[in-house]
Design a protein around this motif. Structure first.
Motif, PDB file in Angstrom:
ATOM      1  N   GLY A 127       0.811  -1.211   0.000  1.00 33.24           N
ATOM      2  CA  GLY A 127       0.000   0.000   0.000  1.00 33.24           C
ATOM      3  C   GLY A 127       0.840   1.256   0.000  1.00 33.24           C
ATOM      4  N   SER A 128       0.298   2.327   0.537  1.00 29.69           N
ATOM      5  CA  SER A 128       0.934   3.635   0.428  1.00 29.69           C
ATOM      6  C   SER A 128       2.264   3.727   1.163  1.00 29.69           C
ATOM      7  CB  SER A 128      -0.026   4.727   0.926  1.00 29.69           C
ATOM      8  OG  SER A 128      -1.102   4.878   0.014  1.00 29.69           O
ATOM      9  N   ASP A 129       2.470   2.935   2.210  1.00 29.94           N
ATOM     10  CA  ASP A 129       3.772   2.929   2.888  1.00 29.94           C
ATOM     11  C   ASP A 129       4.897   2.582   1.919  1.00 29.94           C
ATOM     12  OD1 ASP A 129       2.875   3.575   5.446  1.00 29.94           O
ATOM     13  OD2 ASP A 129       2.620   1.488   6.044  1.00 29.94           O
ATOM     14  N   ALA A 130       4.598   1.728   0.946  1.00 27.89           N
ATOM     15  CA  ALA A 130       5.637   1.163   0.077  1.00 27.89           C
ATOM     16  C   ALA A 130       5.476   1.563  -1.391  1.00 27.89           C
ATOM     17  CB  ALA A 130       5.615  -0.361   0.190  1.00 27.89           C
ATOM     18  N   ASN A 131       4.545   2.464  -1.677  1.00 28.63           N
ATOM     19  CA  ASN A 131       4.243   2.811  -3.062  1.00 28.63           C
ATOM     20  C   ASN A 131       5.272   3.808  -3.596  1.00 28.63           C
ATOM     21  OD1 ASN A 131       3.236   3.708  -5.511  1.00 28.63           O
ATOM     22  ND2 ASN A 131       1.109   3.673  -4.831  1.00 28.63           N
ATOM     23  N   THR A 132       6.273   3.290  -4.294  1.00 31.01           N
ATOM     24  CA  THR A 132       7.334   4.138  -4.851  1.00 31.01           C
ATOM     25  C   THR A 132       7.362   4.028  -6.380  1.00 31.01           C
ATOM     26  OG1 THR A 132       8.896   2.320  -4.500  1.00 31.01           O
ATOM     27  CG2 THR A 132       8.769   4.016  -2.790  1.00 31.01           C
ATOM     28  N   ILE A 133       6.192   3.872  -6.997  1.00 27.66           N
ATOM     29  CA  ILE A 133       6.151   3.618  -8.439  1.00 27.66           C
ATOM     30  C   ILE A 133       5.787   4.855  -9.257  1.00 27.66           C
ATOM     31  CG2 ILE A 133       5.597   1.194  -8.074  1.00 27.66           C
ATOM     32  CD1 ILE A 133       2.708   1.883  -9.024  1.00 27.66           C
ATOM     33  N   TYR A 134       5.839   6.057  -8.654  1.00 28.69           N
ATOM     34  CA  TYR A 134       5.453   7.270  -9.389  1.00 28.69           C
ATOM     35  C   TYR A 134       6.611   8.237  -9.623  1.00 28.69           C
ATOM     36  CZ  TYR A 134       0.869   5.646  -7.842  1.00 28.69           C
ATOM     37  OH  TYR A 134      -0.229   4.876  -7.563  1.00 28.69           O
ATOM     38  N   ALA A 135       7.774   7.989  -9.030  1.00 27.47           N
ATOM     39  CA  ALA A 135       8.866   8.977  -9.078  1.00 27.47           C
ATOM     40  C   ALA A 135       8.345  10.280  -8.485  1.00 27.47           C
ATOM     41  CB  ALA A 135       9.397   9.134 -10.491  1.00 27.47           C
ATOM     42  N   ASP A 136       8.286  11.384  -9.272  1.00 26.95           N
ATOM     43  CA  ASP A 136       7.904  12.662  -8.657  1.00 26.95           C
ATOM     44  C   ASP A 136       6.455  13.059  -8.909  1.00 26.95           C
ATOM     45  OD1 ASP A 136       7.919  13.380 -11.314  1.00 26.95           O
ATOM     46  OD2 ASP A 136       9.376  14.993 -11.115  1.00 26.95           O
ATOM     47  N   SER A 137       5.700  12.285  -9.710  1.00 28.22           N
ATOM     48  CA  SER A 137       4.339  12.707 -10.056  1.00 28.22           C
ATOM     49  C   SER A 137       3.429  11.506 -10.256  1.00 28.22           C
ATOM     50  CB  SER A 137       4.333  13.557 -11.331  1.00 28.22           C
ATOM     51  OG  SER A 137       4.995  14.783 -11.137  1.00 28.22           O
ATOM     52  N   TYR A 138       2.249  11.585  -9.673  1.00 21.77           N
ATOM     53  CA  TYR A 138       1.242  10.531  -9.833  1.00 21.77           C
ATOM     54  C   TYR A 138       0.810  10.428 -11.293  1.00 21.77           C
ATOM     55  CZ  TYR A 138      -3.148   7.987  -9.231  1.00 21.77           C
ATOM     56  OH  TYR A 138      -4.155   7.067  -9.319  1.00 21.77           O
ATOM     57  N   ASN A 139       0.670   9.204 -11.785  1.00 25.58           N
ATOM     58  CA  ASN A 139       0.303   8.981 -13.180  1.00 25.58           C
ATOM     59  C   ASN A 139      -1.217   8.911 -13.322  1.00 25.58           C
ATOM     60  OD1 ASN A 139       0.083   8.342 -15.848  1.00 25.58           O
ATOM     61  ND2 ASN A 139       1.318   6.483 -15.759  1.00 25.58           N
ATOM     62  N   PHE A 140      -1.838  10.071 -13.551  1.00 25.90           N
ATOM     63  CA  PHE A 140      -3.288  10.125 -13.690  1.00 25.90           C
ATOM     64  C   PHE A 140      -3.761   9.588 -15.039  1.00 25.90           C
ATOM     65  CE2 PHE A 140      -4.918  12.916 -10.175  1.00 25.90           C
ATOM     66  CZ  PHE A 140      -6.048  12.159  -9.930  1.00 25.90           C
ATOM     67  N   THR A 141      -2.837   9.295 -15.965  1.00 27.76           N
ATOM     68  CA  THR A 141      -3.270   8.708 -17.229  1.00 27.76           C
ATOM     69  C   THR A 141      -3.614   7.232 -17.076  1.00 27.76           C
ATOM     70  OG1 THR A 141      -1.059   8.100 -18.033  1.00 27.76           O
ATOM     71  CG2 THR A 141      -1.798  10.352 -18.455  1.00 27.76           C
ATOM     72  N   LEU A 142      -3.246   6.641 -15.943  1.00 23.78           N
ATOM     73  CA  LEU A 142      -3.670   5.279 -15.582  1.00 23.78           C
ATOM     74  C   LEU A 142      -4.414   5.371 -14.254  1.00 23.78           C
ATOM     75  CD1 LEU A 142      -0.392   3.301 -16.440  1.00 23.78           C
ATOM     76  CD2 LEU A 142      -2.492   3.405 -17.806  1.00 23.78           C
ATOM     77  N   PRO A 143      -5.643   5.868 -14.269  1.00 24.36           N
ATOM     78  CA  PRO A 143      -6.338   6.156 -13.001  1.00 24.36           C
ATOM     79  C   PRO A 143      -6.674   4.893 -12.214  1.00 24.36           C
ATOM     80  CG  PRO A 143      -7.803   6.461 -14.885  1.00 24.36           C
ATOM     81  CD  PRO A 143      -6.439   6.258 -15.440  1.00 24.36           C
ATOM     82  N   GLY A 144      -6.805   5.078 -10.900  1.00 21.42           N
ATOM     83  CA  GLY A 144      -7.007   3.968  -9.972  1.00 21.42           C
ATOM     84  C   GLY A 144      -5.703   3.368  -9.505  1.00 21.42           C
ATOM     85  N   ASN A 145      -4.595   4.050  -9.799  1.00 18.32           N
ATOM     86  CA  ASN A 145      -3.266   3.480  -9.622  1.00 18.32           C
ATOM     87  C   ASN A 145      -2.901   3.258  -8.157  1.00 18.32           C
ATOM     88  OD1 ASN A 145      -0.774   2.568 -10.609  1.00 18.32           O
ATOM     89  ND2 ASN A 145      -0.685   4.198 -12.122  1.00 18.32           N
ATOM     90  N   THR A 146      -3.215   4.194  -7.294  1.00 22.75           N
ATOM     91  CA  THR A 146      -2.816   4.028  -5.889  1.00 22.75           C
ATOM     92  C   THR A 146      -3.632   2.946  -5.197  1.00 22.75           C
ATOM     93  OG1 THR A 146      -2.115   6.325  -5.788  1.00 22.75           O
ATOM     94  CG2 THR A 146      -2.447   5.213  -3.699  1.00 22.75           C
ATOM     95  N   MET A 147      -4.934   2.947  -5.417  1.00 24.31           N
ATOM     96  CA  MET A 147      -5.742   1.882  -4.828  1.00 24.31           C
ATOM     97  C   MET A 147      -5.402   0.545  -5.473  1.00 24.31           C
ATOM     98  SD  MET A 147      -9.851   1.622  -4.240  1.00 24.31           S
ATOM     99  CE  MET A 147      -9.897   3.242  -3.504  1.00 24.31           C
ATOM    100  N   GLY A 148      -5.131   0.560  -6.778  1.00 27.08           N
ATOM    101  CA  GLY A 148      -4.722  -0.670  -7.450  1.00 27.08           C
ATOM    102  C   GLY A 148      -3.437  -1.214  -6.872  1.00 27.08           C
ATOM    103  N   PHE A 149      -2.481  -0.319  -6.624  1.00 26.63           N
ATOM    104  CA  PHE A 149      -1.231  -0.775  -6.020  1.00 26.63           C
ATOM    105  C   PHE A 149      -1.478  -1.310  -4.618  1.00 26.63           C
ATOM    106  CE2 PHE A 149       2.629  -0.318  -3.529  1.00 26.63           C
ATOM    107  CZ  PHE A 149       3.563  -0.921  -4.353  1.00 26.63           C
TER     108      PHE A 149
END
Length: 442
Positions: free
Chosen positions: A402-424
């Motif tokens: 979850g969010s503690d370990a979510n390091t897959i965005y570098a400096d900006s959330y990828n809104f072109t693939l929405p649902g990404n944080t909950m999906g992760f």
């Protein structure tokens, strides 16, 4: 359920739901999108495992009774990866994903899982560089739990003013706003750091919102249309047509004085939206809201809420915005000339979005601040969700998701693939569980 209770649904790639609506996107396409978006500054093996598993995760959730309203885009340029949860009443919107959390909880209880609420973990136990359990306590009891594996998934620190300031320099509820979900205070990260985890990659999914926007959601949706946007100096600073991508716009707003911006329209433009629909459609802010604005404006006035501003004249507006009247007038005049000519020489905004500001019926302004749903990252994990130390070595027995370990965005959330944080969150939770079970079985 944490911040997920405020959300709408997880990402899925190459799912049956997408295929049924001819909205499929392949794992290869999505992986290329994510890696190029982040300039390859993220763990490609972790992203690939998450994306490959995401379709089976949607099936897994459906098997527990979760229903999905479909796979949606957030805005026109995004992909239809957002699998929005049907809460049961057919009304999708912020918070509908809580139905998914209830289904997961019910299934866990059927499998014999016991939840210890109001029983915070205080410390991870270690022995010979391995995590061997934890200490927790409630008002009634203290617990020493011996375990071969521990999964930490505490949601980051999006509600901790102290950590947001110390780690990222943000001033919570002053010039930076989150959902402030209770309990999201970073305790899990602190315990993992104390156990030897590498401090790594924590940032926020930068967006822009009206402060405390859940109370003013209608106005947040209406006022974020691509009209004239200025900073506190009275200057435009970007193509307002990008307001549909909240990450890009939130990044730009954060660079402005005070980390906010004013988006200005008038009632003539509002009437156009009411009659013809908005310029930018998104699934979070339905078009019906454009006919429901006045009660929200009244509520804001009664509450002394400063982020929704109305004025009858440019002079009155300038006073309320604390911008010199001559500067504001010039900015409006210049912008109106662009509207007259159908061309924006400053930022080349789509001419379809160039609506002249006449002030007819009065001006309506939203003061939008940089913000975030919460934080992401803080520890480094591998593709098996095993937590790594400062030497990039696995800490045996310690997993994070979850969010503690979510390091897959570098400096900006990828809104072109929405649902990404909950999906992760959902997929990394599954990965952590699967890998911890393998580890325990050895």
């Amino acid at each position: 359920g944490g911040t997920a209770n405020m959300g709408m649904g997880p990402l899925g790639i190459n799912t049956k739901i997408q295929k049924a609506n001819f909205n499929e996107i392949s794992v290869a396409e999505a992986l290329k999108n994510q890696m190029e978006y982040t300039h390859y500054r993220v763990n490609g093996r972790l992203v690939a495992r998450y994306f490959k598993q995401s379709a089976s995760t949607i099936d897994w959730l459906e098997g527990m009774g979760v229903k999905f309203a479909g796979a949606f885009r957030y805005f026109k340029e995004s992909n239809a990866t957002w699998h929005i949860v049907d809460p049961g009443d057919g009304k999708i919107g912020p918070g509908c994903a809580s139905a998914m959390n209830k289904a997961l909880t019910k299934r866990a209880e059927e499998l014999g899982v016991k939840f210890y609420l109001e029983t915070p973990v205080k410390q991870l136990l270690t022995k010979e560089d391995k995590v061997t359990g934890l200490l927790a306590e409630s008002e009634e009891a203290e617990y020493t739990v011996q375990a071969k594996a521990v999964v930490v998934a505490t949601g980051g620190y999006g509600s901790s003013a102290e950590m947001l300031k110390d780690r990222l320099g943000f001033d919570l509820d002053k010039n930076f706003f989150t959902f402030n979900v209770p309990g999201i205070k970073g305790e899990g990260l602190k315990m993992m750091w104390q156990a030897g985890a590498q401090k790594y990659g924590d940032t926020v999914e930068m967006i822009y919102i009206l402060p405390h926007n859940l109370e003013y959601m209608v106005a947040d949706g209406v006022l974020r249309q691509p009209n004239l946007m200025i900073n506190q100096d009275g200057d435009r600073f970007m193509d307002e047509g990008m307001l549909g991508n909240t990450t890009f716009s939130g990044n730009a707003m954060f660079l402005q004085p005070g980390h906010y911006a004013y988006v200005i329209m008038d009632r003539a433009i509002l009437k156009q939206y009411q009659d013809e629909g908005p310029d930018i459609m998104d699934i979070v802010h339905p078009a019906a809201g454009f006919k429901l604005l006045d009660p929200v404006i009244k509520k804001a006035e009664e509450n002394g809420y400063e982020a929704i501003i109305t004025a009858d004249t440019v002079a009155e507006l300038a006073e309320k915005l604390a911008i010199p009247a001559d500067k504001l007038q010039k900015t409006i005049d210049d912008y109106n000339s662009y509207c007259d000519h159908g061309q924006d020489p400053d930022f080349f905004k789509n001419p379809d979005y160039l609506h002249k500001l006449t002030g007819e019926g009065g001006y309506l302004v939203g003061k939008f601040y940089s913000g975030a749903y919460g934080t992401v990252g803080g520890v480094k994990i591998d593709e098996n969700c095993q937590v790594l130390d400062d030497d990039d070595k696995v800490i045996p027995g310690l997993y994070s998701a979850g969010s503690d370990a979510n390091t897959i965005y570098a400096d900006s959330y990828n809104f072109t693939l929405p649902g990404n944080t909950m999906g992760f969150a959902v997929n990394s939770g599954r990965i952590a569980g699967l890998e911890a079970a393998k580890y325990i079985a050895k």
